[in-house]
Design a protein around this motif. Sequence first.
Motif, PDB file in Angstrom:
ATOM      1  N   VAL A  14       0.832  -1.208   0.000  1.00 53.61           N
ATOM      2  CA  VAL A  14       0.000   0.000   0.000  1.00 53.61           C
ATOM      3  C   VAL A  14       0.869   1.261   0.000  1.00 53.61           C
ATOM      4  N   GLY A  15       1.943   1.261   0.771  1.00 53.56           N
ATOM      5  CA  GLY A  15       2.848   2.410   0.790  1.00 53.56           C
ATOM      6  C   GLY A  15       3.515   2.646  -0.555  1.00 53.56           C
ATOM      7  N   GLU A  16       3.941   1.572  -1.214  1.00 53.29           N
ATOM      8  CA  GLU A  16       4.577   1.706  -2.534  1.00 53.29           C
ATOM      9  C   GLU A  16       3.572   2.195  -3.577  1.00 53.29           C
ATOM     10  N   GLU A  23       3.407  10.110  -7.681  1.00 49.43           N
ATOM     11  CA  GLU A  23       4.312  10.501  -8.768  1.00 49.43           C
ATOM     12  C   GLU A  23       3.566  10.663 -10.092  1.00 49.43           C
ATOM     13  N   GLY A  24       2.250  10.405 -10.089  1.00 50.72           N
ATOM     14  CA  GLY A  24       1.451  10.625 -11.288  1.00 50.72           C
ATOM     15  C   GLY A  24       1.180   9.386 -12.126  1.00 50.72           C
ATOM     16  N   TYR A  25       1.555   8.227 -11.649  1.00 53.10           N
ATOM     17  CA  TYR A  25       1.286   6.992 -12.384  1.00 53.10           C
ATOM     18  C   TYR A  25      -0.155   6.553 -12.168  1.00 53.10           C
ATOM     19  N   ASP A  47       1.448   3.057 -15.307  1.00 52.25           N
ATOM     20  CA  ASP A  47       1.937   3.785 -16.469  1.00 52.25           C
ATOM     21  C   ASP A  47       1.836   5.286 -16.232  1.00 52.25           C
ATOM     22  N   LYS A  48       2.824   6.020 -16.754  1.00 56.61           N
ATOM     23  CA  LYS A  48       2.774   7.485 -16.814  1.00 56.61           C
ATOM     24  C   LYS A  48       3.532   7.894 -18.067  1.00 56.61           C
ATOM     25  N   ALA A  49       2.834   8.471 -19.023  1.00 61.31           N
ATOM     26  CA  ALA A  49       3.446   8.939 -20.274  1.00 61.31           C
ATOM     27  C   ALA A  49       4.286   7.851 -20.938  1.00 61.31           C
TER      28      ALA A  49
END
Length: 69
Positions: A14-16, A23-25, A47-49
């Motif tokens: 959960v922390g990860e 971070e926007g993923y 996924d992010k970009a």
Amino acid sequence: MEDKTIIVTPDTVVGEVTKIKDEGYRLVTMTAVDLDAETIDLLYHFDKALEERHLRMPVSKKDPVPSIS
């Protein structure tokens, strides 16, 4: 290509996930891989970009796992 797979445990998943989300993923999908009669790997794919991150959590088939939702 750099492997961006982090090994987690039921205590740390959960922390990860929270860090990755901050971070926007975004969560793309989850996968379960049957390793043997007693163990599975749960894989969380983010996924992010078009950059991917993965979490891998080996767990006993008998034990519950925490929800990341």
